[in-house]
Design a protein around this motif. Sequence first.
Motif, PDB file in Angstrom:
ATOM      1  N   THR A   1       0.834  -1.207   0.000  1.00 23.18           N
ATOM      2  CA  THR A   1       0.000   0.000   0.000  1.00 23.18           C
ATOM      3  C   THR A   1       0.871   1.260   0.000  1.00 23.18           C
ATOM      4  OG1 THR A   1      -0.208  -0.298   2.392  1.00 23.18           O
ATOM      5  CG2 THR A   1      -2.045  -1.013   1.051  1.00 23.18           C
ATOM      6  N   LEU A   2       2.006   1.188   0.684  1.00 21.52           N
ATOM      7  CA  LEU A   2       2.911   2.347   0.676  1.00 21.52           C
ATOM      8  C   LEU A   2       3.374   2.646  -0.742  1.00 21.52           C
ATOM      9  CD1 LEU A   2       4.550   4.378   2.451  1.00 21.52           C
ATOM     10  CD2 LEU A   2       6.404   2.734   2.395  1.00 21.52           C
ATOM     11  N   GLY A   3       3.740   1.604  -1.473  1.00 23.08           N
ATOM     12  CA  GLY A   3       4.206   1.793  -2.844  1.00 23.08           C
ATOM     13  C   GLY A   3       3.117   2.342  -3.736  1.00 23.08           C
ATOM     14  N   ILE A   4       1.909   1.785  -3.600  1.00 27.32           N
ATOM     15  CA  ILE A   4       0.813   2.220  -4.468  1.00 27.32           C
ATOM     16  C   ILE A   4       0.491   3.686  -4.222  1.00 27.32           C
ATOM     17  CG2 ILE A   4      -1.665   1.948  -4.873  1.00 27.32           C
ATOM     18  CD1 ILE A   4      -1.262  -1.058  -4.479  1.00 27.32           C
ATOM     19  N   TYR A   5       0.475   4.090  -2.961  1.00 25.62           N
ATOM     20  CA  TYR A   5       0.105   5.471  -2.659  1.00 25.62           C
ATOM     21  C   TYR A   5       1.271   6.445  -2.761  1.00 25.62           C
ATOM     22  CZ  TYR A   5      -4.718   4.771  -2.266  1.00 25.62           C
ATOM     23  OH  TYR A   5      -6.012   4.520  -2.610  1.00 25.62           O
ATOM     24  N   ALA A   6       2.434   5.955  -3.202  1.00 25.70           N
ATOM     25  CA  ALA A   6       3.486   6.887  -3.593  1.00 25.70           C
ATOM     26  C   ALA A   6       3.125   7.488  -4.943  1.00 25.70           C
ATOM     27  CB  ALA A   6       4.826   6.183  -3.663  1.00 25.70           C
ATOM     28  N   VAL A   7       2.203   6.809  -5.656  1.00 26.35           N
ATOM     29  CA  VAL A   7       1.723   7.249  -6.970  1.00 26.35           C
ATOM     30  C   VAL A   7       2.858   7.703  -7.881  1.00 26.35           C
ATOM     31  CG1 VAL A   7      -0.127   8.421  -8.186  1.00 26.35           C
ATOM     32  CG2 VAL A   7      -0.322   8.053  -5.755  1.00 26.35           C
ATOM     33  N   ASN A   8       3.847   6.865  -8.042  1.00 24.05           N
ATOM     34  CA  ASN A   8       4.823   7.066  -9.112  1.00 24.05           C
ATOM     35  C   ASN A   8       5.203   5.703  -9.668  1.00 24.05           C
ATOM     36  OD1 ASN A   8       6.701   6.039  -7.223  1.00 24.05           O
ATOM     37  ND2 ASN A   8       7.110   8.107  -6.476  1.00 24.05           N
TER      38      ASN A   8
ATOM     39  N   GLY B   1      10.227   4.434  -4.709  1.00 21.68           N
ATOM     40  CA  GLY B   1       9.055   5.243  -5.023  1.00 21.68           C
ATOM     41  C   GLY B   1       8.597   6.041  -3.815  1.00 21.68           C
ATOM     42  N   ALA B   2       8.527   5.377  -2.680  1.00 20.53           N
ATOM     43  CA  ALA B   2       8.050   6.048  -1.474  1.00 20.53           C
ATOM     44  C   ALA B   2       9.025   7.127  -1.028  1.00 20.53           C
ATOM     45  CB  ALA B   2       7.855   5.024  -0.353  1.00 20.53           C
ATOM     46  N   PHE B   3      10.298   6.874  -1.215  1.00 23.86           N
ATOM     47  CA  PHE B   3      11.300   7.848  -0.782  1.00 23.86           C
ATOM     48  C   PHE B   3      11.181   9.137  -1.585  1.00 23.86           C
ATOM     49  CE2 PHE B   3      15.562   9.558   0.016  1.00 23.86           C
ATOM     50  CZ  PHE B   3      15.679   9.305   1.372  1.00 23.86           C
ATOM     51  N   GLU B   4      10.826   8.979  -2.847  1.00 22.22           N
ATOM     52  CA  GLU B   4      10.619  10.175  -3.673  1.00 22.22           C
ATOM     53  C   GLU B   4       9.385  10.936  -3.224  1.00 22.22           C
ATOM     54  OE1 GLU B   4      11.889  10.564  -7.993  1.00 22.22           O
ATOM     55  OE2 GLU B   4      10.792   8.678  -7.858  1.00 22.22           O
ATOM     56  N   ALA B   5       8.340  10.193  -2.855  1.00 19.44           N
ATOM     57  CA  ALA B   5       7.076  10.839  -2.528  1.00 19.44           C
ATOM     58  C   ALA B   5       7.083  11.393  -1.104  1.00 19.44           C
ATOM     59  CB  ALA B   5       5.923   9.855  -2.714  1.00 19.44           C
ATOM     60  N   PHE B   6       7.475  10.567  -0.162  1.00 18.32           N
ATOM     61  CA  PHE B   6       7.526  11.016   1.243  1.00 18.32           C
ATOM     62  C   PHE B   6       8.651  10.291   1.962  1.00 18.32           C
ATOM     63  CE2 PHE B   6       3.053   9.599   0.226  1.00 18.32           C
ATOM     64  CZ  PHE B   6       3.352   8.273   0.011  1.00 18.32           C
ATOM     65  N   SER B   7       9.817  10.961   1.980  1.00 24.28           N
ATOM     66  CA  SER B   7      11.016  10.261   2.434  1.00 24.28           C
ATOM     67  C   SER B   7      10.940   9.841   3.900  1.00 24.28           C
ATOM     68  CB  SER B   7      12.251  11.122   2.192  1.00 24.28           C
ATOM     69  OG  SER B   7      12.095  12.359   2.821  1.00 24.28           O
ATOM     70  N   ASP B   8      10.288  10.646   4.746  1.00 29.97           N
ATOM     71  CA  ASP B   8      10.254  10.278   6.167  1.00 29.97           C
ATOM     72  C   ASP B   8       9.559   8.938   6.385  1.00 29.97           C
ATOM     73  OD1 ASP B   8      11.508  12.602   6.587  1.00 29.97           O
ATOM     74  OD2 ASP B   8       9.842  13.646   7.552  1.00 29.97           O
ATOM     75  N   TYR B   9       8.433   8.763   5.697  1.00 26.00           N
ATOM     76  CA  TYR B   9       7.718   7.491   5.867  1.00 26.00           C
ATOM     77  C   TYR B   9       8.533   6.336   5.304  1.00 26.00           C
ATOM     78  CZ  TYR B   9       3.852  10.691   6.689  1.00 26.00           C
ATOM     79  OH  TYR B   9       3.072  11.687   7.171  1.00 26.00           O
ATOM     80  N   ALA B  10       9.225   6.614   4.197  1.00 18.76           N
ATOM     81  CA  ALA B  10      10.033   5.559   3.599  1.00 18.76           C
ATOM     82  C   ALA B  10      11.126   5.114   4.566  1.00 18.76           C
ATOM     83  CB  ALA B  10      10.641   6.037   2.288  1.00 18.76           C
ATOM     84  N   ILE B  11      11.666   6.077   5.307  1.00 13.50           N
ATOM     85  CA  ILE B  11      12.727   5.720   6.256  1.00 13.50           C
ATOM     86  C   ILE B  11      12.176   4.799   7.340  1.00 13.50           C
ATOM     87  CG2 ILE B  11      14.231   6.654   8.063  1.00 13.50           C
ATOM     88  CD1 ILE B  11      14.690   9.070   6.224  1.00 13.50           C
ATOM     89  N   ILE B  12      11.002   5.154   7.859  1.00 14.32           N
ATOM     90  CA  ILE B  12      10.417   4.284   8.891  1.00 14.32           C
ATOM     91  C   ILE B  12      10.113   2.909   8.289  1.00 14.32           C
ATOM     92  CG2 ILE B  12       8.588   4.020  10.602  1.00 14.32           C
ATOM     93  CD1 ILE B  12       8.197   7.041  10.484  1.00 14.32           C
ATOM     94  N   ALA B  13       9.577   2.931   7.060  1.00 12.42           N
ATOM     95  CA  ALA B  13       9.241   1.656   6.420  1.00 12.42           C
ATOM     96  C   ALA B  13      10.477   0.791   6.252  1.00 12.42           C
ATOM     97  CB  ALA B  13       8.590   1.910   5.060  1.00 12.42           C
ATOM     98  N   ALA B  14      11.603   1.427   5.926  1.00  7.66           N
ATOM     99  CA  ALA B  14      12.825   0.653   5.700  1.00  7.66           C
ATOM    100  C   ALA B  14      13.254  -0.085   6.961  1.00  7.66           C
ATOM    101  CB  ALA B  14      13.943   1.566   5.210  1.00  7.66           C
ATOM    102  N   SER B  15      12.839   0.419   8.127  1.00 13.28           N
ATOM    103  CA  SER B  15      13.201  -0.297   9.357  1.00 13.28           C
ATOM    104  C   SER B  15      12.563  -1.682   9.375  1.00 13.28           C
ATOM    105  CB  SER B  15      12.771   0.495  10.586  1.00 13.28           C
ATOM    106  OG  SER B  15      11.361   0.463  10.706  1.00 13.28           O
ATOM    107  N   GLY B  16      11.552  -1.876   8.525  1.00 11.00           N
ATOM    108  CA  GLY B  16      10.957  -3.206   8.396  1.00 11.00           C
ATOM    109  C   GLY B  16      11.980  -4.278   8.047  1.00 11.00           C
ATOM    110  N   VAL B  17      13.065  -3.892   7.358  1.00 13.56           N
ATOM    111  CA  VAL B  17      14.060  -4.901   6.984  1.00 13.56           C
ATOM    112  C   VAL B  17      14.739  -5.486   8.230  1.00 13.56           C
ATOM    113  CG1 VAL B  17      14.535  -3.816   4.752  1.00 13.56           C
ATOM    114  CG2 VAL B  17      16.035  -3.328   6.673  1.00 13.56           C
TER     115      VAL B  17
END
Lengths: 637, 499
Positions: B320-327, B406-422
Amino acid sequence: MHLEVLILLGPLVAFLINGLFGRLYIKNNAHFVAIAGVGLSWIVSIITFFRVMGGHSVDATLYNWVAAGKFNIPFGILVDPLTAIMLIVVTTVSTMVHIYSMGYMHDDEGYWRFFTYLSIFTFSMLILVMGNNFLMLFVGWELVGLSSYLLIGFWFYKKSAADACKKAFVMNRIGDFGFYIGLLLVIVTFQGLNYSDAFQYEAIQAIKANTYTVFGMQFSLIDLMTLGLFCGAMGKSAQFPLHTWLPDAMEGPTPVSALIHAATMVTAGVYMVARCNALFSEAHITSMVVVYVGMFTAFLGATIGLTQYDLKRILAYSTVSQLGYMIMATGVGAYVAGIFHLFTHAFFKGLLFLCSGSVMHAMHNDLDVRKMGGLKKKMPITYWTYLVGCIAIAGIPPLAGFWSKDEILAMTFANGHMFPWFVATVVAGMTAFYMFRSFFLVFEGTPRNQHMHDHAHESPATMTGPLVFLAILSVLAGAVFGYPLENGFIHHFLGPVLTPEGAHPHHLEHSTALMLMILSIVVAAAGIFISWLYYIKVPSLPGKTVKAFKPVHTFFYNKWFFDELYDALIVFPIVTISRFLWRGFDVNVIDFTVNAFGKVPMFIGGVARHLQTGRMQTYIFTMVVGVIVLFTIFYTV
Amino acid sequence: MMENILSILIFFPLVAAFVIFLFFRGGKTTMWAAFIATIIEFILTIPLMTSFDKTTAAMQFVEKADWIPALGIQYYVGVDGISILMIFLTTLLTAIAVLGSFTYIQKRQREFYLALLVLETGMVGVFLALDFFLFYIFWEAMLIPMYLIIGVWGGKRRIYAAVKFFLYTLAGSVLMMLAIIALFFKHGEVTGIYTFDIMAITAQAVKYTTGFQTIIFLAFFLGFAIKVPMFPLHTWLPDAHVEAPTAGSVILAGVLLKMGTYGFLRFCLPITPAASISFMPFVAILSVIAIVYGALVAMVQSDIKKLVAYSSVSHMGFVTLGIYAVNQAGIEGGILQMFNHGIITGALFLLIGAIYERTHTREISEYGGIAASVPLFATIFLIFTMGSIGLPGMGAFIGEFLVLVGAFEAFSDYAIIAASGVIFAAVYMLWMYQRVLYEGLNNRWEKLKDMNLREIIYITPLLIIVFWVGVYPETFTSYMHESVKNLVEQVFTAGVAMK
């Protein structure tokens, strides 16, 4: 097709063959396949090295790997002097370890599995050093992590091994998280991940002053980017505060400790920083962080190394400490010195670990140096080669470690980092002390456990052969490659790729350089002398010293209590919070609400019975009301 | 045949179900009949894949016929770059799920396979329907067999789980139906033509006011978010997974969850572009919460299936994060991740099912050290564990990478938190792996049998695909390039035109 592709294919094919057919068909012949694979890589690497000396280089796309919109990331290889050096290190040590393992793992029931893992490791490490973009680097980065996981956990039925392999993977992943952020910053900044895009002088100058906002705070873009990448290096190269996994990784078979946890994988962080020198040299805050993290890690590792009794742990902390040196070197901008130390360290530390394996073999897998002693006569080859390794790491000329370590110290001094230089010099003395401590305790003196001593024996030729080979390299590699200081072969070879554009390297006066050199020899000799005093001449000294400095000793002996600290501050809170989220929130809040909703229809059902009257008028009336409601909704908005 | 391929794909399983209903009475022959039917269905998707034109974003293999002209209802199906991978995934996983049920399902065998086949028709129909009425019928038709699969062939708390699943999904369906009816009238009002034609309704997106779009968006969003499931609407999933039989879990995780994200792609983004754009940060926050929350809760589970279920919440957060990055990168990553998650989680549930058949327990604490007695199982389980963690060389790595870019381009802060998923993914998966397969061997499991031929056969295609996507993702992403590009343009031109 490029010849260098064979370097990758050798171990990959060996891995596939052993992986698919090893368990049922190849079994105890797995070493033929694995050694053929790595041997091919070794030969082609040597050829490549000479071709690169002649000016050959490759930067080629094998195929388009990931494409999405404007980004196109190739599966590509890069061969330049830095890669060539790394190829030599990786394939040489790997081949030696393969041969050694034939003897060492001889009776293990997972023989084929071991060689399969060695192949996948070698392949991954080669991907890491041969990729031409950050994503390839990251692939190798993660795959060596996998191999490390598999090999540390090789004896998975031991709880300690199972814990250690998971810990190694997770600690590395923490670093990789930072690396991932760095990688994302690279891709949005340079619109690509190829080294050739990201390391362009003009491109870097153009973004040098940019800032980036994270969580509402502004940071210098290039510092943030490199700091992220460096987090990866902290994980992989076991730098403080992510260093705690490496000593535990000693649960793996000893050849693995030599190959992965001393010579190759753990140096990936150093390689990465050196590879990204164009970025790091412009990132001043990050460089400062790198210097001090490296310095502190060097010190930390040495202090713990002083107090340990387990031979492999001593070597492991020594590795942590030496990696600190290399990282510090890259921080001060002495990239060549850092890679040079990586190069020599691979040989002598690989040698020391393989020697410890040989000792382990003789002592029936007991590693406590307090039970050893007097092994000199029982295992002469191991004795001599271990001595060579110790002299090399202590930094006594003309052995390998001297040249590279001295250069790191000199460069740190030259670049004006006086405090790190001072600490690193002290650590050099400590290194000489604790390495010779282990040497004296294991080989000299009288046996402290007669029963074990009686059963000790020299290892077979498959094991001593690699020892001798690596010992020769430990003697020669430094002088041949690194003499004279700052002007040796390795400087001419690596200089072009490791000197960032626009950098102004500091040079030392000849006399200053000589002074520093003498100082570092004196410090090393002093370390060895004190060690001799403590463990040969006056054996009562160690006990007295420990008594006199009881709290300090306890602190060092317990590894500064890092594991306990992390458990209390990180692991415990996270698990507690997660339990709360599950039981407290998922079950009590969400499900409670949902179940309450579930009750509503039951109640409504009771009411609804009265609505189902079977009368047509009621139905039509309800329908009309419904339609009116709907119309109102969308006409009003 | 190719001009009717989509109808064949939709109705073949239903016909097969009917034949089985008439001529089979359970037992081995029924299983094989069902397996052959699903394999034929899978083979039918291969010409679809090969003759698909990757250079266009338009709907292909379109079939269109009037059905109830008075209400503007048509039989209208077609496939594009967004749905084609889902079709492939559905038919593949269904065939594998049938093969994975041979020994697992002991009671009412015929009815079980009937339910699976009817379910397949529903699933394929959902991905192919281009008429809202038709779509809704398939959507509801799917719900019932799934409800039965959990409720009849499930574990001890199957009734609770099935009812919970049914209620949650029904709530979503009702909201969706209201949105569809509203769209029907709105489109009629704007153009004078009353129709359920999805393409026609989408084409008029610019003419819907922002306020109207917001209401439609929210109704669709809630309906699909339940299906994904997004935090905090996810609690039906762990229960449903734990109680469902293996095949049910495989289909549920592999296909049904993807219908939610498919809905975002097909309806939310193109029909309500202005609202979608303004809700981007909102959805991103929910996605990020799902990623971290799912991972944390997965970590403390004691039941293997529940652990994987919560990990799904986390992984679907990436989608869902990727889809709503809309790129381009984000959406392609999202779709690829839908596919990967289907393959990897499907495989994990199959493997857990296989070991459950031998041990009759899913409690992690009752295992220990079984890698010693089942080496092949251990290896394959490790591969998919690592796949789930997102190890390079396997599919999920590419998917997550694209999503994060994609998410980092759209909203980098959320992408950073998401990356902690790794990090978290490594923690909970490896901890589970260690407790189940490593350490000292629990002597109850000394004589455990390793994987048999049937199990090797059904896991092999998944193994091949997971590496294929990791090494050469272009085979799969090339299908979506044009459609995604078109979708992104559609959203932004419409969204910008509104402002």
